[in-house]
Scaffold this motif. Structure first.
Motif, PDB file in Angstrom:
ATOM      1  N   PHE A 136       0.346  -0.809   0.317  1.00 14.78           N
ATOM      2  CA  PHE A 136       0.010  -0.051  -0.188  1.00 14.78           C
ATOM      3  C   PHE A 136       0.725   1.165   0.390  1.00 14.78           C
ATOM      4  CE2 PHE A 136       1.311  -0.174   4.540  1.00 14.78           C
ATOM      5  CZ  PHE A 136       0.086   1.207   5.349  1.00 14.78           C
ATOM      6  N   LEU A 137       2.461   1.239   0.169  1.00 12.65           N
ATOM      7  CA  LEU A 137       2.958   2.452   0.481  1.00 12.65           C
ATOM      8  C   LEU A 137       4.176   2.327  -1.050  1.00 12.65           C
ATOM      9  CD1 LEU A 137       5.308   1.220   3.414  1.00 12.65           C
ATOM     10  CD2 LEU A 137       2.856   3.233   3.077  1.00 12.65           C
ATOM     11  N   GLY A 138       2.984   1.730  -1.816  1.00 12.15           N
ATOM     12  CA  GLY A 138       2.858   2.037  -3.658  1.00 12.15           C
ATOM     13  C   GLY A 138       1.842   3.066  -4.000  1.00 12.15           C
ATOM     14  N   LEU A 139       1.166   3.570  -2.804  1.00 15.15           N
ATOM     15  CA  LEU A 139      -0.457   4.522  -3.791  1.00 15.15           C
ATOM     16  C   LEU A 139       0.304   5.526  -2.693  1.00 15.15           C
ATOM     17  CD1 LEU A 139      -2.897   1.342  -4.064  1.00 15.15           C
ATOM     18  CD2 LEU A 139      -1.288   2.498  -5.802  1.00 15.15           C
ATOM     19  N   VAL A 140       0.755   4.801  -1.395  1.00 17.89           N
ATOM     20  CA  VAL A 140       1.046   6.086  -0.403  1.00 17.89           C
ATOM     21  C   VAL A 140       1.720   5.962  -0.172  1.00 17.89           C
ATOM     22  CG1 VAL A 140      -2.242   5.558   0.063  1.00 17.89           C
ATOM     23  CG2 VAL A 140      -0.758   4.843   1.578  1.00 17.89           C
ATOM     24  N   THR A 141       2.423   6.776   1.263  1.00 18.46           N
ATOM     25  CA  THR A 141       3.464   7.381   1.432  1.00 18.46           C
ATOM     26  C   THR A 141       3.737   6.966   3.254  1.00 18.46           C
ATOM     27  OG1 THR A 141       3.690   9.581   1.637  1.00 18.46           O
ATOM     28  CG2 THR A 141       4.236   8.083   0.212  1.00 18.46           C
ATOM     29  N   LEU A 142       4.704   6.643   3.530  1.00 18.84           N
ATOM     30  CA  LEU A 142       4.474   6.936   5.745  1.00 18.84           C
ATOM     31  C   LEU A 142       6.419   7.914   5.530  1.00 18.84           C
ATOM     32  CD1 LEU A 142       3.755   3.577   7.030  1.00 18.84           C
ATOM     33  CD2 LEU A 142       2.415   6.266   6.662  1.00 18.84           C
ATOM     34  N   PRO A 143       6.503   8.352   6.156  1.00 14.27           N
ATOM     35  CA  PRO A 143       8.146   8.648   6.609  1.00 14.27           C
ATOM     36  C   PRO A 143       8.981   7.845   7.301  1.00 14.27           C
ATOM     37  CG  PRO A 143       6.181   9.286   8.117  1.00 14.27           C
ATOM     38  CD  PRO A 143       5.760   8.873   7.545  1.00 14.27           C
ATOM     39  N   VAL A 144      10.369   7.473   7.113  1.00 17.11           N
ATOM     40  CA  VAL A 144      10.988   7.154   7.454  1.00 17.11           C
ATOM     41  C   VAL A 144      10.874   5.773   6.754  1.00 17.11           C
ATOM     42  CG1 VAL A 144      12.063   5.851   9.567  1.00 17.11           C
ATOM     43  CG2 VAL A 144      10.377   7.712   9.690  1.00 17.11           C
ATOM     44  N   LEU A 145      10.504   5.912   5.897  1.00 23.60           N
ATOM     45  CA  LEU A 145      10.463   4.971   4.288  1.00 23.60           C
ATOM     46  C   LEU A 145      10.437   4.861   2.872  1.00 23.60           C
ATOM     47  CD1 LEU A 145       7.802   2.117   5.983  1.00 23.60           C
ATOM     48  CD2 LEU A 145      10.253   1.118   5.759  1.00 23.60           C
ATOM     49  N   GLY A 146      11.046   6.497   2.812  1.00 28.19           N
ATOM     50  CA  GLY A 146      10.844   6.705   1.552  1.00 28.19           C
ATOM     51  C   GLY A 146      11.890   6.358   0.398  1.00 28.19           C
ATOM     52  N   LEU A 147      12.760   5.434   0.200  1.00 30.15           N
ATOM     53  CA  LEU A 147      13.268   4.643  -0.590  1.00 30.15           C
ATOM     54  C   LEU A 147      12.171   3.252  -0.444  1.00 30.15           C
ATOM     55  CD1 LEU A 147      15.280   5.527  -2.384  1.00 30.15           C
ATOM     56  CD2 LEU A 147      16.089   6.273   0.170  1.00 30.15           C
ATOM     57  N   TYR A 148      12.456   2.774  -0.028  1.00 36.49           N
ATOM     58  CA  TYR A 148      11.124   1.789   0.076  1.00 36.49           C
ATOM     59  C   TYR A 148      10.005   2.108  -0.843  1.00 36.49           C
ATOM     60  CZ  TYR A 148       8.249  -2.269   1.310  1.00 36.49           C
ATOM     61  OH  TYR A 148       7.121  -3.284   1.407  1.00 36.49           O
ATOM     62  N   ASN A 149       9.342   3.815   0.221  1.00 29.77           N
ATOM     63  CA  ASN A 149       8.108   4.141  -0.713  1.00 29.77           C
ATOM     64  C   ASN A 149       8.350   4.126  -2.209  1.00 29.77           C
ATOM     65  OD1 ASN A 149       6.686   4.235   1.300  1.00 29.77           O
ATOM     66  ND2 ASN A 149       7.464   6.724   1.713  1.00 29.77           N
ATOM     67  N   ALA A 150       9.467   4.484  -2.679  1.00 31.51           N
ATOM     68  CA  ALA A 150       9.719   4.788  -4.286  1.00 31.51           C
ATOM     69  C   ALA A 150      10.436   3.786  -5.184  1.00 31.51           C
ATOM     70  CB  ALA A 150      11.291   5.753  -4.114  1.00 31.51           C
ATOM     71  N   SER A 151      10.613   2.054  -4.209  1.00 32.58           N
ATOM     72  CA  SER A 151      10.228   1.750  -4.714  1.00 32.58           C
ATOM     73  C   SER A 151       9.290   1.220  -5.528  1.00 32.58           C
ATOM     74  CB  SER A 151      11.152   0.178  -4.104  1.00 32.58           C
ATOM     75  OG  SER A 151      11.445   0.156  -3.002  1.00 32.58           O
ATOM     76  N   LYS A 152       8.406   0.554  -4.632  1.00 32.94           N
ATOM     77  CA  LYS A 152       7.343   0.180  -4.611  1.00 32.94           C
ATOM     78  C   LYS A 152       6.325   1.232  -5.396  1.00 32.94           C
ATOM     79  CE  LYS A 152       7.763  -2.946  -2.113  1.00 32.94           C
ATOM     80  NZ  LYS A 152       7.820  -4.796  -3.149  1.00 32.94           N
ATOM     81  N   PHE A 153       6.800   2.741  -5.544  1.00 35.77           N
ATOM     82  CA  PHE A 153       5.997   3.080  -6.947  1.00 35.77           C
ATOM     83  C   PHE A 153       6.641   2.692  -8.071  1.00 35.77           C
ATOM     84  CE2 PHE A 153       3.692   5.713  -2.921  1.00 35.77           C
ATOM     85  CZ  PHE A 153       3.515   6.906  -3.939  1.00 35.77           C
ATOM     86  N   ALA A 154       7.688   2.610  -7.982  1.00 31.41           N
ATOM     87  CA  ALA A 154       8.116   1.972  -9.275  1.00 31.41           C
ATOM     88  C   ALA A 154       7.482   0.780  -9.944  1.00 31.41           C
ATOM     89  CB  ALA A 154       9.635   2.183  -9.485  1.00 31.41           C
ATOM     90  N   VAL A 155       7.617  -0.006  -8.692  1.00 33.13           N
ATOM     91  CA  VAL A 155       6.791  -0.846  -9.470  1.00 33.13           C
ATOM     92  C   VAL A 155       4.998  -1.362  -9.703  1.00 33.13           C
ATOM     93  CG1 VAL A 155       5.418  -3.630  -8.545  1.00 33.13           C
ATOM     94  CG2 VAL A 155       8.417  -2.439  -7.543  1.00 33.13           C
ATOM     95  N   GLU A 156       4.894   0.128  -8.622  1.00 30.76           N
ATOM     96  CA  GLU A 156       3.242   0.408  -9.382  1.00 30.76           C
ATOM     97  C   GLU A 156       3.412   0.918 -10.962  1.00 30.76           C
ATOM     98  OE1 GLU A 156       0.621   0.581  -7.472  1.00 30.76           O
ATOM     99  OE2 GLU A 156       1.766  -0.906  -6.495  1.00 30.76           O
ATOM    100  N   GLY A 157       4.350   1.731 -11.280  1.00 27.54           N
ATOM    101  CA  GLY A 157       4.298   2.135 -12.982  1.00 27.54           C
ATOM    102  C   GLY A 157       4.505   1.708 -13.776  1.00 27.54           C
ATOM    103  N   LEU A 158       5.342   0.153 -13.331  1.00 29.73           N
ATOM    104  CA  LEU A 158       5.859  -0.637 -14.292  1.00 29.73           C
ATOM    105  C   LEU A 158       5.070  -1.267 -14.058  1.00 29.73           C
ATOM    106  CD1 LEU A 158       8.714  -1.844 -15.853  1.00 29.73           C
ATOM    107  CD2 LEU A 158       8.629  -3.661 -13.448  1.00 29.73           C
ATOM    108  N   SER A 159       4.372  -1.951 -13.399  1.00 26.17           N
ATOM    109  CA  SER A 159       2.917  -3.239 -13.546  1.00 26.17           C
ATOM    110  C   SER A 159       1.919  -2.672 -14.601  1.00 26.17           C
ATOM    111  CB  SER A 159       2.996  -3.675 -12.213  1.00 26.17           C
ATOM    112  OG  SER A 159       4.131  -3.929 -11.480  1.00 26.17           O
ATOM    113  N   GLU A 160       1.618  -1.223 -14.250  1.00 30.70           N
ATOM    114  CA  GLU A 160       0.642  -0.822 -14.615  1.00 30.70           C
ATOM    115  C   GLU A 160       0.633  -0.848 -16.569  1.00 30.70           C
ATOM    116  OE1 GLU A 160      -1.973   2.996 -14.705  1.00 30.70           O
ATOM    117  OE2 GLU A 160      -1.626   2.193 -12.787  1.00 30.70           O
TER     118      GLU A 160
END
Length: 273
Positions: A136-160
């Motif tokens: 769900f951190l590929g759709l929303v974000t939390l502090p302290v997980l910036g690079l993890y958020n970014a990696s999952k946002f990237a997976v979202e764009g790739l997969s869609e």
């Protein structure tokens, strides 16, 4: 008819739970991990139904070889579940180049390599299902997980994008979006940046929110859900896992739409005549 399921990160957590669920009902499972010793009990219990393979998803050549070995062994691959990944905890400013690149190598590039490797097989079969374990951190974000958020946002764009490219070949793509679960993801499997004192208050707030009752889901509850996803002939592009994920994502999207609407006239002005 039984399916052939290829799962990365199958030694623990979701991967292990799901591998056992598929095996229990008679599916064939290619279970991969960096340490195949942790998979030998599955091999002993389920015999020829399971093929344990050592795999570091960061290695593109090894990923292609593992997929080839799986195809040669079972004759087909019906479902790929890209589950391998880890959490990197720390403020964006604290993150080193090596930590950032390693996070993207595993969480994003590992997904890319396995997806590329399996596509020719699924195109030839005219069927297949690629399931990306995002967050769900590929759709929303939390502090302290910036690079993890970014990696999952990237997976979202790739997969869609991938979903729109391969639908015509009979291949489905789904993104599984879990909230936090009581697995090893935030424990021994996680990595921590070198802390900077200036972010202590941010981290304290994050830790307090993370300790609230009911925040973490029961990983065993996902076993039946992943079976439903795999068995559905028309699977969704995105499937939220957990009540926290559902609430956080729906509220965030509501706020985004309100903000877009508030700035609509400015947005249209930016288009020009």
């Amino acid at each position: 008819m039984s399916k052939v399921i290829f799962i990365t990160g199958a030694t623990k957590g979701f991967g292990r739970i799901w591998a056992e669920s598929f095996l229990k009902r008679g599916d064939k499972v290619v279970a991969t991990g960096r340490n195949t010793e942790a998979l030998q009990d599955l091999k002993k219990q389920y015999g020829d139904l399971v093929l344990p393979l050592k795999l570091d998803v960061n290695d593109r050549n090894a990923s292609f070889e593992a997929v080839k070995t799986a195809k040669d062994h079972f004759g087909r691959i019906d479902v790929l579940i890209n589950n391998a990944g880890y959490g990197l905890f720390g403020a964006v400013e604290e993150t080193t180049e090596e930590e950032a690149r390693n996070q993207m190598e595993t969480n994003f590039f590992g997904v890319l390599w396995l997806s590329q490797a399996v596509l020719p097989i699924m195109r030839e079969q005219k069927s297949g299902h690629i399931i990306q374990v995002s967050s769900f951190l590929g759709l929303v974000t939390l502090p302290v997980l910036g690079l993890y958020n970014a990696s999952k946002f990237a997976v979202e764009g790739l997969s869609e994008t991938l979903a729109s490219e391969v639908k015509g070949f009979g291949i489905n793509v789904s993104l599984v979006e879990p909230n936090g679960y009581s697995t090893d993801w935030s424990g021994a499997s996680a990595f921590q940046t070198q802390s900077m004192e200036v972010y202590d208050a941010v981290k304290a707030g994050f830790n307090e929110a993370s300790s609230a009752p009911g925040i973490f889901g029961n990983p065993e509850a996902t076993a039946n859900v992943i079976l439903k996803l795999v068995d559905n002939p028309n699977p969704p592009l995105r499937l939220l896992f957990g009540s926290v994920a559902y609430a956080a994502v729906t509220e965030t999207y509501k706020q985004r739409l309100e903000s877009f609407d508030e700035w609509k006239t400015v947005s249209l002005e930016a288009h020009g005549a």
